[in-house]
Motif scaffolding. Structure first.
Motif, PDB file in Angstrom:
ATOM      1  N   UNK A 160       0.845  -1.191   0.000  1.00 33.64           N
ATOM      2  CA  UNK A 160       0.000   0.000   0.000  1.00 33.64           C
ATOM      3  C   UNK A 160       0.879   1.239   0.000  1.00 33.64           C
ATOM      4  N   UNK A 161       0.557   2.168  -0.907  1.00 32.93           N
ATOM      5  CA  UNK A 161       1.281   3.436  -0.992  1.00 32.93           C
ATOM      6  C   UNK A 161       0.367   4.549  -0.482  1.00 32.93           C
ATOM      7  N   UNK A 162       0.867   5.304   0.490  1.00 28.86           N
ATOM      8  CA  UNK A 162       0.142   6.475   0.992  1.00 28.86           C
ATOM      9  C   UNK A 162       0.986   7.686   0.602  1.00 28.86           C
ATOM     10  N   UNK A 163       0.379   8.634  -0.095  1.00 27.57           N
ATOM     11  CA  UNK A 163       1.165   9.703  -0.720  1.00 27.57           C
ATOM     12  C   UNK A 163       0.958  11.054  -0.040  1.00 27.57           C
ATOM     13  N   UNK A 164       1.999  11.879  -0.137  1.00 24.44           N
ATOM     14  CA  UNK A 164       1.884  13.285   0.273  1.00 24.44           C
ATOM     15  C   UNK A 164       2.856  14.092  -0.582  1.00 24.44           C
ATOM     16  N   UNK A 165       2.691  15.413  -0.569  1.00 22.38           N
ATOM     17  CA  UNK A 165       3.576  16.253  -1.371  1.00 22.38           C
ATOM     18  C   UNK A 165       4.988  16.279  -0.797  1.00 22.38           C
ATOM     19  N   UNK A 166       5.142  15.799   0.448  1.00 25.08           N
ATOM     20  CA  UNK A 166       6.464  15.799   1.082  1.00 25.08           C
ATOM     21  C   UNK A 166       7.078  14.405   1.134  1.00 25.08           C
ATOM     22  N   UNK A 185       1.796  15.342   5.451  1.00 26.77           N
ATOM     23  CA  UNK A 185       0.543  15.369   6.232  1.00 26.77           C
ATOM     24  C   UNK A 185      -0.005  13.969   6.514  1.00 26.77           C
ATOM     25  N   UNK A 186       0.802  12.949   6.254  1.00 27.20           N
ATOM     26  CA  UNK A 186       0.392  11.575   6.587  1.00 27.20           C
ATOM     27  C   UNK A 186       0.728  11.310   8.054  1.00 27.20           C
ATOM     28  N   UNK A 187      -0.233  10.769   8.796  1.00 28.57           N
ATOM     29  CA  UNK A 187       0.019  10.344  10.183  1.00 28.57           C
ATOM     30  C   UNK A 187      -0.384   8.878  10.280  1.00 28.57           C
ATOM     31  N   UNK A 188       0.617   8.039  10.443  1.00 26.71           N
ATOM     32  CA  UNK A 188       0.419   6.582  10.407  1.00 26.71           C
ATOM     33  C   UNK A 188       0.698   6.030  11.806  1.00 26.71           C
ATOM     34  N   UNK A 189      -0.271   5.305  12.355  1.00 24.74           N
ATOM     35  CA  UNK A 189      -0.126   4.816  13.728  1.00 24.74           C
ATOM     36  C   UNK A 189       0.079   3.302  13.746  1.00 24.74           C
ATOM     37  N   UNK A 190       1.046   2.868  14.548  1.00 21.63           N
ATOM     38  CA  UNK A 190       1.382   1.446  14.681  1.00 21.63           C
ATOM     39  C   UNK A 190       0.595   0.827  15.834  1.00 21.63           C
ATOM     40  N   UNK A 191       0.106  -0.402  15.618  1.00 18.68           N
ATOM     41  CA  UNK A 191      -0.615  -1.142  16.664  1.00 18.68           C
ATOM     42  C   UNK A 191      -0.050  -2.555  16.694  1.00 18.68           C
TER      43      UNK A 191
END
Ligand SMILES: [Zn+2]
Length: 293
Positions: A55-61, A165-171
């Motif tokens: 899975x690719x989650x994209x942002x401008x940064x 602006x991606x905030x990815x949380x680990x569980x």
């Protein structure tokens, strides 16, 4: 074909069937079948081969990549990222569900191509950097080691990682392996933000002779699985993604969406709870089988 693939999954990944295949790569060609990349929701895209989610989650940064498939999946993943108009060199963070060869086998090469940092649970980080596999893995002895990476940052349960602006949380969702990790983030389209969940495998699959109910190497396996079900039942979940897409009926949902079914069949707030229920039923069967021996 879809039916066959589903049956296969029942046998190999999602089911109560106890033992891992003796030759794990008998499935690799099917898992690695080509899949055109596509948009899931908001800034989230599917870039893996057909049988192994990536899975690719994209942002401008910069971007985040979840899971790296098999070693032989890397060229597909990279090509899929490019087909979508993104660059693997802009992947800043790579994370993983669990460190088996079919989900982490490509990570070393993907890290080399991108220069991304890698974060993982303590257990998974040790496997990734030191040993390639671990004795307390229920499938120890029947799976090949993964290629090692030089640096992995250790995460803690509930920790959030940011790229742009991606905030990815680990569980932490152990059981399938002691270091299993699921991931959550929000993706938005206009003002509609949805909760996405990448759920780790929860199948009680093992090498011959391993007992989830009584293992010296992995004594907390059963309570670990229960912790993972509790997470899935509690976490906000609008779109469920799984390590093997078939484990969440993903291709059926995508097919329905492509045929114009509304509301979007990919969005299903019951999917995480249902996955937990199926996984728990499979563990109960496995426990009964172990008790009968
Ligand atoms: Zn696995």
């Amino acid at each position: 074909m879809a039916k066959l693939a589903f049956l296969f999954l029942l046998l190999c990944e999602a089911a109560s069937v106890a033992q891992a295949p003796s030759n794990p790569c008998q499935s690799c060609a099917e898992w690695n079948a080509p899949q055109a990349p596509f948009h899931i929701y908001g800034n989230t895209f599917y870039v893996g081969p057909h049988g192994l989610s990536s899975i690719l989650i994209t942002s401008s940064a910069g971007h985040v990549l979840i899971d790296g498939g098999l070693p032989e999946s890397v060229s597909q993943i990279v090509a899929n990222i490019r087909k979508l108009g993104f660059r693997v060199e802009d992947v800043k963070l790579i994370v993983n569900s669990h460190v088996h060869f079919d989900h982490a086998g490509g990570i070393a090469e993907l890290q080399r191509l991108s220069g991304a940092r890698i974060v993982a649970s303590k257990w998974s980080a040790d496997v990734m950097t030191k040993t390639g596999l671990s004795r307390d893995d229920p499938q120890y002895g029947v799976i090949p080691p993964i290629a090692l990476v030089a640096h992995v940052q250790t995460l803690s349960d509930g920790e959030t990682f940011r790229v742009g602006d991606i905030a990815l949380t680990a569980h932490l969702t152990p059981g399938h392996t002691p270091g299993g990790t699921s991931w959550t983030w929000k993706s938005c389209e206009a003002s509609r933000c949805l909760n996405l969940v990448f759920a780790d495998s929860l199948s009680p699959v093992s090498a011959d002779g391993f007992k989830f109910t009584k293992s010296r190497e992995y004594p907390t396996a059963i309570q670990d699985f229960k912790k993972s079900y509790a997470f899935l039942r509690a976490t906000p979940c609008d779109i469920l993604l799984t390590t093997h897409p078939d484990a969440s009926n993903f291709w059926e949902r995508v097919g329905s969406r492509d045929r114009g079914v509304k509301p979007d069949p990919i969005v299903d707030s019951a999917a995480c709870r249902q996955l937990a229920d199926r996984a728990e039923a499979n563990l109960q069967k496995r426990i009964a089988e172990e008790s009968a021996k």
